[in-house]
Design an enzyme around this catalytic site. Structure first.
Site, mmCIF file in Angstrom:
data_model
loop_
_atom_site.group_PDB
_atom_site.id
_atom_site.type_symbol
_atom_site.label_atom_id
_atom_site.label_comp_id
_atom_site.label_asym_id
_atom_site.label_seq_id
_atom_site.Cartn_x
_atom_site.Cartn_y
_atom_site.Cartn_z
ATOM 1 N N ARG A 145 37.356 31.390 41.589
ATOM 2 C CA ARG A 145 37.187 31.445 43.037
ATOM 3 C C ARG A 145 38.114 30.418 43.683
ATOM 4 N NH1 ARG A 145 35.657 35.551 41.994
ATOM 5 N NH2 ARG A 145 33.614 36.551 42.255
ATOM 6 N N GLU A 163 41.442 33.431 51.513
ATOM 7 C CA GLU A 163 42.058 34.739 51.300
ATOM 8 C C GLU A 163 41.585 35.712 52.385
ATOM 9 O OE1 GLU A 163 41.172 36.208 47.387
ATOM 10 O OE2 GLU A 163 41.849 34.396 46.396
ATOM 11 N N HIS A 208 45.084 37.313 43.507
ATOM 12 C CA HIS A 208 43.692 37.610 43.127
ATOM 13 C C HIS A 208 43.607 38.968 42.417
ATOM 14 C CE1 HIS A 208 39.224 36.867 44.364
ATOM 15 N NE2 HIS A 208 39.330 37.332 43.117
#
Length: 382
Positions: free
Chosen positions: A208, A237, A254
């Site tokens: 994360r 993000e 990601h």
């Protein structure tokens, strides 16, 4: 029975049509009105499921996310409404572990070290950390597990302290995002941790974005600190801090867990969970839908072992390619979300068959390389 599912869930129609009326929705296409008379809602991390979205959900009994993380689900609200919920924990564990392996081998190539001679710290020994530990075991790479919450729950594996993990050559982060409680992971790596890292160490974050304090990391770089950092996840993000990108060794959008198997496994796990919820027999299996990997991968048995392993690892996933695409596109626009949305199909090692150029009885055939490849999921043709 009426079901809504995210259109980005592979094979969802095949899995869910047996329950009744199953329809796909596009990201951003859900409104409170669309949840009227819906019995089950299946999402991915791009859909926030909360009281506002569900205020007209008059029949909803089950919500599931086909992703390992579930921060986008308001689980407290779901519990208060007696709506059962499920998250596909571990669905992309192999994909993320293979991403980290590719990162390690790419860094080894660029910096001239042998991964087998390095010690790896796995901070967070859940599904992904466990998958990575199995891969490292296959390569005979020394590692330490660090996971105070699991250790406190009585997990019988051997764990090390955080201070010990901080001394490892390669530090891999695989924790959930936890902001409160006894073991918070929010900004686990911040100014103090960056100051203590040596320039010979490597930090890989594929869990994360908020586990690493991006502002403090950028400040450390600007102040002249030499750090080797690989980032797949970022704070804020998709509107990440572009200034950080040039300082990273490897950077991606990601996508560590974005394999076909990982996504499809999420769909399959949601299907299984819904079957259990309905006390219905599980009929469909993921293996029915996954396509074959058409070509065998040829490995030059006469090359050094590292070259063979590098070729094997990066042929299934080449992090350097994604890094190049990321830097190029992010330099021109806010392309983070688009990169994720249109990420090309990527497979896991279990889909690929290896063929070595030398036969098994040849002096050039390295049985150890084939054994390692087989133990991390590859099929061996000869």
């Amino acid at each position: 029975m009426n079901i809504l599912y995210d259109a980005a869930m592979p094979y969802a129609e095949a899995f869910f049509s047996e329950f009744g009326n199953a329809k796909a929705f596009e990201v951003g296409g859900l409104t409170p009105n669309t949840l009227i008379d819906i019995d089950a809602l299946f999402v991915r991390s791009t859909t926030k499921v909360d009281a506002e979205l569900l205020k007209q959900a008059n029949r909803l009994q089950f919500v599931a996310t086909a992703t390992a993380g579930f921060n986008h689900l308001d689980t407290a609200y779901l519990d208060s409404q007696n709506i059962k919920w499920y998250a596909a924990g571990g669905c992309n564990a192999v994909a993320v572990a293979e991403y980290v392996l590719s990162a390690i081998f790419q860094l080894a190539l660029e910096d001239g070290f042998d991964p087998i001679e390095k010690k790896v710290a796995i901070i967070g020994a859940g599904n992904v950390g466990s998958a990575l530990s199995k891969i490292l075991e296959a390569f005979s790479i020394d590692f330490i597990l660090c996971d105070p919450p699991l250790e406190a729950k009585g997990d019988e594996r051997t764990f090390g302290h955080f201070d010990e993990a901080m001394q490892a050559d390669i530090i891999c982060l695989h924790t959930p995002l936890v902001k409160d409680g006894e073991f918070p992971s929010y900004h686990m790596f911040s100014k103090n941790e960056f100051e203590s890292l040596k320039q010979t160490q490597y930090l890989i974050n594929a869990c994360r974005g908020e586990v690493v304090d991006n502002s403090a990391l950028l400040a450390s770089f600007i102040q002249g600190k030499k750090l080797n950092v690989v980032l797949d996840v970022w704070e804020n993000e998709p509107l990440i801090n572009h200034q950080l990108i040039p300082y990273t060794r490897l950077a991606t959008a990601h996508i560590a867990g974005h394999t076909l198997e990982g996504k499809a496994r999420g769909t399959s796990m949601v299907y299984d969970a819904f079957c259990r919820h309905l006390n219905k027999q599980i009929v469909s299996k993921l293996e029915q839908f996954l396509p074959d990997f058409k070509n065998k991968l040829l490995v030059n048995s006469s090359s050094p072992s590292f070259n063979q392993l590098f070729h094997i690892v990066t042929s299934i996933y080449d992090i350097k390619k994604d890094d190049g695409i990321f830097r190029s596109r992010m330099a021109k626009s806010e392309a983070f979300a688009e990169i994720r949305k249109h990420y090309p199909v990527r497979r896991e090692s279990s889909a690929v068959t290896l063929k070595f150029s030398a036969k098994e009885d040849s002096e050039n055939y390295n049985k150890n390389v084939a054994k390692i490849a087989a133990s991390i999921g590859f099929k061996i043709a000869n």
